[in-house]
Design a protein around this motif. Sequence first.
Motif, PDB file in Angstrom:
ATOM      1  N   PHE A  25       1.952   5.109   6.625  1.00  0.00           N
ATOM      2  CA  PHE A  25       1.224   4.178   7.490  1.00  0.00           C
ATOM      3  C   PHE A  25      -0.273   4.484   7.499  1.00  0.00           C
ATOM      4  O   PHE A  25      -1.093   3.584   7.642  1.00  0.00           O
ATOM      5  CB  PHE A  25       1.785   4.226   8.916  1.00  0.00           C
ATOM      6  CG  PHE A  25       3.140   3.584   9.036  1.00  0.00           C
ATOM      7  CD1 PHE A  25       3.385   2.344   8.452  1.00  0.00           C
ATOM      8  CD2 PHE A  25       4.177   4.206   9.721  1.00  0.00           C
ATOM      9  CE1 PHE A  25       4.633   1.741   8.553  1.00  0.00           C
ATOM     10  CE2 PHE A  25       5.429   3.608   9.819  1.00  0.00           C
ATOM     11  CZ  PHE A  25       5.654   2.380   9.234  1.00  0.00           C
ATOM     12  N   MET A  83      -1.715   2.743   4.649  1.00  0.00           N
ATOM     13  CA  MET A  83      -1.743   1.300   4.908  1.00  0.00           C
ATOM     14  C   MET A  83      -2.766   0.922   5.985  1.00  0.00           C
ATOM     15  O   MET A  83      -3.033  -0.259   6.201  1.00  0.00           O
ATOM     16  CB  MET A  83      -0.378   0.818   5.413  1.00  0.00           C
ATOM     17  CG  MET A  83       0.759   0.903   4.431  1.00  0.00           C
ATOM     18  SD  MET A  83       0.542  -0.169   3.014  1.00  0.00           S
ATOM     19  CE  MET A  83       0.705  -1.797   3.717  1.00  0.00           C
ATOM     20  N   LEU A 114      -2.134   1.401   9.146  1.00  0.00           N
ATOM     21  CA  LEU A 114      -1.280   0.810  10.188  1.00  0.00           C
ATOM     22  C   LEU A 114      -0.829   1.846  11.208  1.00  0.00           C
ATOM     23  O   LEU A 114       0.255   1.739  11.768  1.00  0.00           O
ATOM     24  CB  LEU A 114      -0.046   0.159   9.541  1.00  0.00           C
ATOM     25  CG  LEU A 114      -0.261  -1.156   8.802  1.00  0.00           C
ATOM     26  CD1 LEU A 114       1.050  -1.654   8.213  1.00  0.00           C
ATOM     27  CD2 LEU A 114      -0.841  -2.202   9.737  1.00  0.00           C
ATOM     28  N   ARG A 125      -7.184  -5.577   5.607  1.00  0.00           N
ATOM     29  CA  ARG A 125      -6.210  -6.660   5.597  1.00  0.00           C
ATOM     30  C   ARG A 125      -6.171  -7.346   4.232  1.00  0.00           C
ATOM     31  O   ARG A 125      -5.133  -7.810   3.789  1.00  0.00           O
ATOM     32  CB  ARG A 125      -6.541  -7.659   6.704  1.00  0.00           C
ATOM     33  CG  ARG A 125      -5.298  -8.347   7.243  1.00  0.00           C
ATOM     34  CD  ARG A 125      -5.649  -9.576   8.024  1.00  0.00           C
ATOM     35  NE  ARG A 125      -6.625  -9.272   9.061  1.00  0.00           N
ATOM     36  CZ  ARG A 125      -7.560 -10.134   9.445  1.00  0.00           C
ATOM     37  NH1 ARG A 125      -7.622 -11.330   8.924  1.00  0.00           N
ATOM     38  NH2 ARG A 125      -8.423  -9.797  10.375  1.00  0.00           N
ATOM     39  N   ARG A 148      -3.913  -4.980   2.128  1.00  0.00           N
ATOM     40  CA  ARG A 148      -2.518  -4.898   2.559  1.00  0.00           C
ATOM     41  C   ARG A 148      -1.692  -6.074   2.055  1.00  0.00           C
ATOM     42  O   ARG A 148      -2.087  -7.216   2.227  1.00  0.00           O
ATOM     43  CB  ARG A 148      -2.442  -4.929   4.079  1.00  0.00           C
ATOM     44  CG  ARG A 148      -2.349  -3.599   4.720  1.00  0.00           C
ATOM     45  CD  ARG A 148      -2.160  -3.791   6.210  1.00  0.00           C
ATOM     46  NE  ARG A 148      -3.135  -3.000   6.915  1.00  0.00           N
ATOM     47  CZ  ARG A 148      -3.895  -3.450   7.901  1.00  0.00           C
ATOM     48  NH1 ARG A 148      -3.785  -4.686   8.315  1.00  0.00           N
ATOM     49  NH2 ARG A 148      -4.745  -2.647   8.484  1.00  0.00           N
ATOM     50  N   GLY A 149      -0.552  -5.748   1.472  1.00  0.00           N
ATOM     51  CA  GLY A 149       0.328  -6.814   0.989  1.00  0.00           C
ATOM     52  C   GLY A 149      -0.194  -7.453  -0.266  1.00  0.00           C
ATOM     53  O   GLY A 149       0.446  -8.341  -0.835  1.00  0.00           O
ATOM     54  N   MET A 186       4.045  -2.214   1.127  1.00  0.00           N
ATOM     55  CA  MET A 186       4.951  -1.211   1.681  1.00  0.00           C
ATOM     56  C   MET A 186       6.336  -1.821   1.875  1.00  0.00           C
ATOM     57  O   MET A 186       6.476  -2.995   2.216  1.00  0.00           O
ATOM     58  CB  MET A 186       4.401  -0.699   3.015  1.00  0.00           C
ATOM     59  CG  MET A 186       5.170   0.479   3.575  1.00  0.00           C
ATOM     60  SD  MET A 186       4.155   1.444   4.726  1.00  0.00           S
ATOM     61  CE  MET A 186       5.341   2.663   5.263  1.00  0.00           C
ATOM     62  N   THR A 201       2.865 -14.858   2.989  1.00  0.00           N
ATOM     63  CA  THR A 201       2.305 -13.689   2.303  1.00  0.00           C
ATOM     64  C   THR A 201       1.469 -14.113   1.107  1.00  0.00           C
ATOM     65  O   THR A 201       0.398 -13.565   0.852  1.00  0.00           O
ATOM     66  CB  THR A 201       3.443 -12.760   1.829  1.00  0.00           C
ATOM     67  OG1 THR A 201       4.395 -12.642   2.867  1.00  0.00           O
ATOM     68  CG2 THR A 201       2.902 -11.401   1.450  1.00  0.00           C
ATOM     69  N   ALA A 220      -1.766 -15.621   2.392  1.00  0.00           N
ATOM     70  CA  ALA A 220      -2.682 -14.673   3.031  1.00  0.00           C
ATOM     71  C   ALA A 220      -3.687 -14.120   2.028  1.00  0.00           C
ATOM     72  O   ALA A 220      -4.767 -13.669   2.401  1.00  0.00           O
ATOM     73  CB  ALA A 220      -1.901 -13.535   3.685  1.00  0.00           C
ATOM     74  N   HIS A 221      -3.341 -14.152   0.746  1.00  0.00           N
ATOM     75  CA  HIS A 221      -4.208 -13.503  -0.243  1.00  0.00           C
ATOM     76  C   HIS A 221      -4.596 -14.376  -1.423  1.00  0.00           C
ATOM     77  O   HIS A 221      -5.378 -13.945  -2.261  1.00  0.00           O
ATOM     78  CB  HIS A 221      -3.537 -12.235  -0.771  1.00  0.00           C
ATOM     79  CG  HIS A 221      -3.196 -11.249   0.295  1.00  0.00           C
ATOM     80  ND1 HIS A 221      -4.152 -10.555   1.000  1.00  0.00           N
ATOM     81  CD2 HIS A 221      -2.007 -10.857   0.814  1.00  0.00           C
ATOM     82  CE1 HIS A 221      -3.562  -9.765   1.883  1.00  0.00           C
ATOM     83  NE2 HIS A 221      -2.260  -9.940   1.802  1.00  0.00           N
TER      84      HIS A 221
END
Lengths: 332, 325
Positions: free
Chosen positions: A56, A59, A61, A89, A92-93, A98, A120, A123-124
């Motif tokens: 985490f 990440m 997080l 952000r 991430r992903g 993860m 998802t 988001a990117h």
Amino acid sequence: MNGTAPPTLEVRNLRTHFFTRAGVVKAVDDVSFSVPRGKVLGLVGESGSGKSVTGFSVMGLVDPPGRVVSGEILFQGRDLTKLSEEEMRDLRGNRIAMIFQDPMMTLNPVLRIDTQMIETVLAHARVSREEARQRARDALGMVGIPSPEERLQSYPHQFSGGMRQRVAIAIALLHRPELIIADEPTTALDVTIQGQILAEVQKLSATTGTALIWITHDLSVVAGLADEIAVMYAGRIVEHGTVAEVLDRPLHPYTVGLIGSVPSRNRRGEPLRQIPGMTPSLLNLPPGCPFRARCPRAAEDCREEPPMREVVPGRDVRCFRPHLEAAEEATA
Amino acid sequence: MSVYMLRRLLQAVAVVFAMSLIVFVGVYAIGDPVEILISPDADQIERERAIAALGLDLPLWEQYFVFLSKALQGDLGRSFVFNEPALRLILQRMPATLELAFGATIMALVIGLPLGLYAGLRPDSPVSRTIMAGSILGFSLPTFWVGLMLIMVFAVQLGWLPSTGRGPTREFLGMQWSFLTWDGLRHLLLPAINLSLFKISLVIRLTRAGVRETILMDFVKFARAKGLSPNRVIFVHVFKNILIPVVTVVGLELGSTIAFSVVTESVFAWPGMGKLIIDSINVLDRPVIVAYLMIIVMMFIIINLVVDLTYSVLDPRVRLEAKGT
Ligand SMILES: Nc1ncnc2c1ncn2[C@@H]1O[C@H](COP(=O)(O)OP(=O)(O)O)[C@@H](O)[C@H]1O
Ligand code: SF4
Ligand SMILES: [Mg+2]
């Protein structure tokens, strides 16, 4: 690894502490490791040793009352601890993904799989919904989910545990991340499915050059999967080396104990040895070697904290009295 | 699905029959309307004629069967006082109570959800502590007292809002509604606030508890690990999960809101069913009391059914189980 390109991830002297009412929990305390491109690092240790918190931390997080107190987390040379929340952000992903331990809990029970995958993608990536849906479908197919188009319309509870973990893996793979942190992703699954998922993840990381941190409390899981192993105890890495080195010639008494507790082909028929005692509470841990109370080799000087040092060329161990004789026997 | 619905329907019918018996016998036991309705100067013959006209000379079980067979044809008796069908009397006043109860419910959601969400996300902030302290007041202050205070402050002192009656109404679906006219809406505001106070507190507490519980779930952390924006995580992933318990409770509460609107309707002279039943109890207008109680029972049953159905729309797990049976 050749010297020029930086490793995908390099963690230096990471400390992540939880400032609770009862006191400071040093969940990660001076942890360093690195994962080169396309390689798999097995992060091994008993439950409560700080493996998840390490993941985490990478990440970004870690939630209050916890925070990364010091150290560097270099992702492709960029220190993640210095990034803003928005910059994190973006990663991430996308570049770092993860996978969690319990597949029954990682997907939102009231949202359809397509919703959870398409969000998802969006988001990117600046793509249309249709394009996002297409990518989601392809990702499901890639992790071996039959008739992905129909499955997209399902809710998580319509999948088995193994299938849900495949969905979670598919979500992690959506943006072809450079780094995947897999936190005990097969622990909750039965052995056959565990084997299938291990094989598939290994294949994926080898073909895409993704670096992988595979967290587990089970040495036998990483034996066939990882390139290197870092053994974690009480928030520290106590031993680090290639899989062959660590499994064949464990140097730290804790690693020796862990291997003793795994049924292996050499030891079949022998009773499974357990490491006596319990993981110490990380809350106000007393000074000295944290393994002292359980260590068969403990002596007076173990009241001091052992530093990480190279006891054999290329082998770092955090112990005053490593199992050097075993290493000598093996090399003799 | 159909078997499930059929079973629910049969249960509902059984409950209605059982309740009709309990209500009828219960109401019969609470007093003798003859004393109230018939002038004390009336002679014996006049008395007996009146009693026979009201059907009160028959034995109890016969009265019940007369009541039941008429009820099945939609006739719940005539009001002794108004000499009008009890059902029509109540239905005439139902829109007033319904708009009051719905107004209160909407207000509870519109005010309670954001406050509860905030208190759940920032549990230690002074604002959250104030919200939670306020919710305790909302639970514990008596409705009639708050109603009087609202009238004192907003109607008497400030003179901003009217304190009694429904104001002008407009027809919609064959019924008269206040909320369709601006002045009617102003009349509705104070009683709706009064009635919603308890429910606002309830929604705040439910929402806060739901948020506290949900944000610790793995799927929320996973949603963040996917790189979603905080807004998306909170308003889609967290919110959709807490909506299930909130909708269930608020929906089930609708029945008791309608039933408890009696107090608010009395304080604000709101001409709804609650005010009618209080007046009817005062003069022992038995058919109206029985009809009112039967309608409330029906309403609870219908609300339960609707909540079940809504729940299954919100929660995919329930939806599938229901389909399976
Ligand atoms: N939110 C938290 N508050 C306080 N302590 C925590 C919190 N999260 C984790 N810890 C502590 O950090 C330590 C390491 O936890 P974790 O990384 O989950 O272990 P592992 O994954 O190796 O089983 C544990 O001792 C745990 O009690
Ligand atoms: S330092 Fe001492 S107590 Fe710690 S592991 Fe080594 S021998 Fe055991
Ligand atoms: Mg863990």
